[in-house]
Design a protein around this motif. Structure first.
Motif, PDB file in Angstrom:
ATOM      1  N   ARG A   1       3.726  -1.843  10.424  1.00 21.78           N
ATOM      2  CA  ARG A   1       4.023  -0.435  10.165  1.00 21.78           C
ATOM      3  C   ARG A   1       4.900   0.018  11.321  1.00 21.78           C
ATOM      4  O   ARG A   1       4.618  -0.293  12.479  1.00 21.78           O
ATOM      5  CB  ARG A   1       2.758   0.413  10.080  1.00 21.78           C
ATOM      6  CG  ARG A   1       3.090   1.856   9.740  1.00 21.78           C
ATOM      7  CD  ARG A   1       1.898   2.816   9.712  1.00 21.78           C
ATOM      8  NE  ARG A   1       0.604   2.229   9.819  1.00 21.78           N
ATOM      9  CZ  ARG A   1      -0.297   2.182   8.817  1.00 21.78           C
ATOM     10  NH1 ARG A   1      -0.007   2.674   7.647  1.00 21.78           N
ATOM     11  NH2 ARG A   1      -1.480   1.642   9.012  1.00 21.78           N
ATOM     12  N   PHE A   2       5.955   0.750  11.001  1.00 26.72           N
ATOM     13  CA  PHE A   2       6.906   1.223  12.009  1.00 26.72           C
ATOM     14  C   PHE A   2       6.720   2.710  12.249  1.00 26.72           C
ATOM     15  O   PHE A   2       6.363   3.451  11.327  1.00 26.72           O
ATOM     16  CB  PHE A   2       8.347   0.949  11.556  1.00 26.72           C
ATOM     17  CG  PHE A   2       8.620  -0.504  11.304  1.00 26.72           C
ATOM     18  CD1 PHE A   2       8.854  -1.370  12.362  1.00 26.72           C
ATOM     19  CD2 PHE A   2       8.634  -1.007  10.010  1.00 26.72           C
ATOM     20  CE1 PHE A   2       9.095  -2.710  12.140  1.00 26.72           C
ATOM     21  CE2 PHE A   2       8.879  -2.346   9.777  1.00 26.72           C
ATOM     22  CZ  PHE A   2       9.105  -3.202  10.840  1.00 26.72           C
ATOM     23  N   GLU A   3       6.990   3.138  13.478  1.00 18.44           N
ATOM     24  CA  GLU A   3       6.933   4.564  13.798  1.00 18.44           C
ATOM     25  C   GLU A   3       7.910   5.310  12.895  1.00 18.44           C
ATOM     26  O   GLU A   3       9.037   4.867  12.687  1.00 18.44           O
ATOM     27  CB  GLU A   3       7.294   4.787  15.267  1.00 18.44           C
ATOM     28  CG  GLU A   3       6.245   4.278  16.219  1.00 18.44           C
ATOM     29  CD  GLU A   3       6.607   4.481  17.679  1.00 18.44           C
ATOM     30  OE1 GLU A   3       7.629   5.140  17.978  1.00 18.44           O
ATOM     31  OE2 GLU A   3       5.866   3.970  18.532  1.00 18.44           O
TER      32      GLU A   3
ATOM     33  N   SER B   1       5.996   6.448   7.096  1.00 22.60           N
ATOM     34  CA  SER B   1       4.610   6.789   6.797  1.00 22.60           C
ATOM     35  C   SER B   1       4.224   6.738   5.327  1.00 22.60           C
ATOM     36  O   SER B   1       3.088   7.033   4.993  1.00 22.60           O
ATOM     37  CB  SER B   1       4.306   8.182   7.360  1.00 22.60           C
ATOM     38  OG  SER B   1       5.194   9.124   6.770  1.00 22.60           O
ATOM     39  N   ASP B   2       5.168   6.375   4.454  1.00 25.18           N
ATOM     40  CA  ASP B   2       4.795   6.291   3.041  1.00 25.18           C
ATOM     41  C   ASP B   2       5.476   5.094   2.374  1.00 25.18           C
ATOM     42  O   ASP B   2       6.354   4.452   2.951  1.00 25.18           O
ATOM     43  CB  ASP B   2       5.096   7.592   2.299  1.00 25.18           C
ATOM     44  CG  ASP B   2       6.575   7.951   2.262  1.00 25.18           C
ATOM     45  OD1 ASP B   2       7.435   7.046   2.343  1.00 25.18           O
ATOM     46  OD2 ASP B   2       6.880   9.148   2.148  1.00 25.18           O
ATOM     47  N   ARG B   3       5.058   4.825   1.157  1.00 24.55           N
ATOM     48  CA  ARG B   3       5.555   3.661   0.420  1.00 24.55           C
ATOM     49  C   ARG B   3       7.066   3.738   0.184  1.00 24.55           C
ATOM     50  O   ARG B   3       7.763   2.734   0.298  1.00 24.55           O
ATOM     51  CB  ARG B   3       4.805   3.517  -0.903  1.00 24.55           C
ATOM     52  CG  ARG B   3       5.189   2.266  -1.659  1.00 24.55           C
ATOM     53  CD  ARG B   3       4.334   2.061  -2.910  1.00 24.55           C
ATOM     54  NE  ARG B   3       4.656   0.804  -3.540  1.00 24.55           N
ATOM     55  CZ  ARG B   3       4.108  -0.362  -3.237  1.00 24.55           C
ATOM     56  NH1 ARG B   3       3.196  -0.426  -2.286  1.00 24.55           N
ATOM     57  NH2 ARG B   3       4.462  -1.464  -3.875  1.00 24.55           N
TER      58      ARG B   3
ATOM     59  N   GLY C   1       0.823  -1.213   0.000  1.00 28.38           N
ATOM     60  CA  GLY C   1       0.000   0.000   0.000  1.00 28.38           C
ATOM     61  C   GLY C   1       0.851   1.255   0.000  1.00 28.38           C
ATOM     62  O   GLY C   1       2.058   1.215  -0.274  1.00 28.38           O
ATOM     63  N   ILE C   2       0.207   2.381   0.342  1.00 31.32           N
ATOM     64  CA  ILE C   2       0.905   3.674   0.263  1.00 31.32           C
ATOM     65  C   ILE C   2       1.136   4.323   1.624  1.00 31.32           C
ATOM     66  O   ILE C   2       1.663   5.415   1.712  1.00 31.32           O
ATOM     67  CB  ILE C   2       0.125   4.656  -0.640  1.00 31.32           C
ATOM     68  CG1 ILE C   2      -1.279   4.895  -0.083  1.00 31.32           C
ATOM     69  CG2 ILE C   2       0.077   4.136  -2.073  1.00 31.32           C
ATOM     70  CD1 ILE C   2      -2.046   6.003  -0.785  1.00 31.32           C
ATOM     71  N   LYS C   3       0.774   3.634   2.715  1.00 26.53           N
ATOM     72  CA  LYS C   3       0.846   4.254   4.042  1.00 26.53           C
ATOM     73  C   LYS C   3       1.994   3.732   4.891  1.00 26.53           C
ATOM     74  O   LYS C   3       1.983   3.903   6.108  1.00 26.53           O
ATOM     75  CB  LYS C   3      -0.476   4.072   4.769  1.00 26.53           C
ATOM     76  CG  LYS C   3      -1.617   4.790   4.064  1.00 26.53           C
ATOM     77  CD  LYS C   3      -2.895   4.666   4.831  1.00 26.53           C
ATOM     78  CE  LYS C   3      -4.004   5.416   4.102  1.00 26.53           C
ATOM     79  NZ  LYS C   3      -5.268   5.333   4.816  1.00 26.53           N
ATOM     80  N   GLY C   4       2.978   3.079   4.283  1.00 26.39           N
ATOM     81  CA  GLY C   4       4.171   2.685   5.023  1.00 26.39           C
ATOM     82  C   GLY C   4       4.179   1.271   5.577  1.00 26.39           C
ATOM     83  O   GLY C   4       5.095   0.908   6.311  1.00 26.39           O
ATOM     84  N   GLU C   5       3.177   0.464   5.257  1.00 27.07           N
ATOM     85  CA  GLU C   5       3.186  -0.921   5.736  1.00 27.07           C
ATOM     86  C   GLU C   5       4.161  -1.755   4.905  1.00 27.07           C
ATOM     87  O   GLU C   5       4.395  -1.472   3.730  1.00 27.07           O
ATOM     88  CB  GLU C   5       1.796  -1.551   5.630  1.00 27.07           C
ATOM     89  CG  GLU C   5       0.831  -1.103   6.688  1.00 27.07           C
ATOM     90  CD  GLU C   5      -0.479  -1.855   6.600  1.00 27.07           C
ATOM     91  OE1 GLU C   5      -0.928  -2.356   7.637  1.00 27.07           O
ATOM     92  OE2 GLU C   5      -1.049  -1.934   5.491  1.00 27.07           O
ATOM     93  N   VAL C   6       4.707  -2.804   5.544  1.00 25.82           N
ATOM     94  CA  VAL C   6       5.598  -3.737   4.854  1.00 25.82           C
ATOM     95  C   VAL C   6       5.157  -5.163   5.163  1.00 25.82           C
ATOM     96  O   VAL C   6       4.594  -5.444   6.222  1.00 25.82           O
ATOM     97  CB  VAL C   6       7.079  -3.567   5.284  1.00 25.82           C
ATOM     98  CG1 VAL C   6       7.623  -2.216   4.860  1.00 25.82           C
ATOM     99  CG2 VAL C   6       7.247  -3.775   6.787  1.00 25.82           C
ATOM    100  N   THR C   7       5.424  -6.067   4.223  1.00 22.91           N
ATOM    101  CA  THR C   7       5.246  -7.484   4.501  1.00 22.91           C
ATOM    102  C   THR C   7       6.486  -7.947   5.244  1.00 22.91           C
ATOM    103  O   THR C   7       7.557  -7.354   5.100  1.00 22.91           O
ATOM    104  CB  THR C   7       5.096  -8.306   3.203  1.00 22.91           C
ATOM    105  OG1 THR C   7       6.288  -8.172   2.424  1.00 22.91           O
ATOM    106  CG2 THR C   7       3.890  -7.853   2.391  1.00 22.91           C
ATOM    107  N   VAL C   8       6.345  -8.978   6.060  1.00 28.16           N
ATOM    108  CA  VAL C   8       7.508  -9.524   6.743  1.00 28.16           C
ATOM    109  C   VAL C   8       7.513 -11.044   6.631  1.00 28.16           C
ATOM    110  O   VAL C   8       6.467 -11.684   6.644  1.00 28.16           O
ATOM    111  CB  VAL C   8       7.602  -9.103   8.235  1.00 28.16           C
ATOM    112  CG1 VAL C   8       7.850  -7.624   8.379  1.00 28.16           C
ATOM    113  CG2 VAL C   8       6.395  -9.515   9.018  1.00 28.16           C
ATOM    114  N   GLU C   9       8.710 -11.571   6.493  1.00 28.03           N
ATOM    115  CA  GLU C   9       8.932 -13.016   6.532  1.00 28.03           C
ATOM    116  C   GLU C   9       9.270 -13.328   7.986  1.00 28.03           C
ATOM    117  O   GLU C   9      10.327 -12.966   8.484  1.00 28.03           O
ATOM    118  CB  GLU C   9      10.104 -13.372   5.620  1.00 28.03           C
ATOM    119  CG  GLU C   9      10.546 -14.801   5.695  1.00 28.03           C
ATOM    120  CD  GLU C   9      11.855 -14.999   4.943  1.00 28.03           C
ATOM    121  OE1 GLU C   9      12.752 -15.631   5.521  1.00 28.03           O
ATOM    122  OE2 GLU C   9      11.986 -14.506   3.806  1.00 28.03           O
TER     123      GLU C   9
END
Length: 186
Positions: A62-64, A67-69, A13-21
């Motif tokens: 999402r980390f502090e 906030s963006d992609r 997405g565009i709000k700073g989330e990441v997938t994690v293994e």
């Protein structure tokens, strides 16, 4: 003691989330909101988890301050590392941290020395012990109950019951072709 608990994948997405293994059996303990993790490379962290959720079977974090992609994508392939007490044991019975298994002597049930665990490879289907043999060669031992029958941390050994061919050349070769009656080899 430091323990690698996850590797950051691609941005979501565009709000700073990441997938994690995930690389821990206790993600709810290690990867919950508020957890502060060091990183490899060190310059990417430390990172504090702001939120986490599961989406389509994958953990999204999402980390502090991310906030963006673009900021999320810059973290790709970063390892997340938790600080744990070296005396801490996993919650489940017959569960171990990698550092507890490293350097264990590997022996067969009859006491024959196989080698020493030098690395643990975490594959999607199972974990593998990479065992250095006394002659310097390596053998891969699947860390499954049928093969690794005992882990004795006090004696610093792993007892295995290897199938034929796993650690020696005595593999049983079965052929699906039978010589048909009346056929002769030429």
């Amino acid at each position: 003691m430091q323990l690698v608990v996850a590797r950051i994948g691609r941005a979501h997405g565009i709000k700073g989330e990441v997938t994690v293994e995930v690389r821990t059996d206790e993600p709810e303990l290690r990867l919950g909101p508020g957890a502060v993790l060091t990183t490899d490379p060190a310059g990417a962290g430390p990172l504090t988890i702001e939120t986490g959720r599961v989406h389509s079977g994958r953990l999204l974090l999402r980390f502090e301050g991310v906030s963006d992609r673009s900021a999320a994508e810059a973290l790709r392939n970063t390892l997340l590392i938790a600080e744990i007490d070296p005396e801490e044991m996993p919650e489940g019975e017959d569960e171990y941290y990698d550092h507890q298994l490293m350097d264990l002597d590997v022996v067969t049930a009859d006491g024959t020395e196989v080698g020493r665990i030098t690395e643990i490879s975490h594959l999607p289907s199972q974990d593998l012990f990479i065992v250095e043999r006394p002659d310097g060669s390596e053998v891969l031992i699947p860390f499954v109950e049928e093969i690794v029958t005992e882990i004795d941390l006090e004696e610093q050994k792993a007892v295995i019951n290897p199938p034929p061919g796993l650690i020696d050349d005595r593999a049983e070769i079965a052929s699906s072709r039978e010589d048909a009656p009346g056929q002769e080899e030429s």
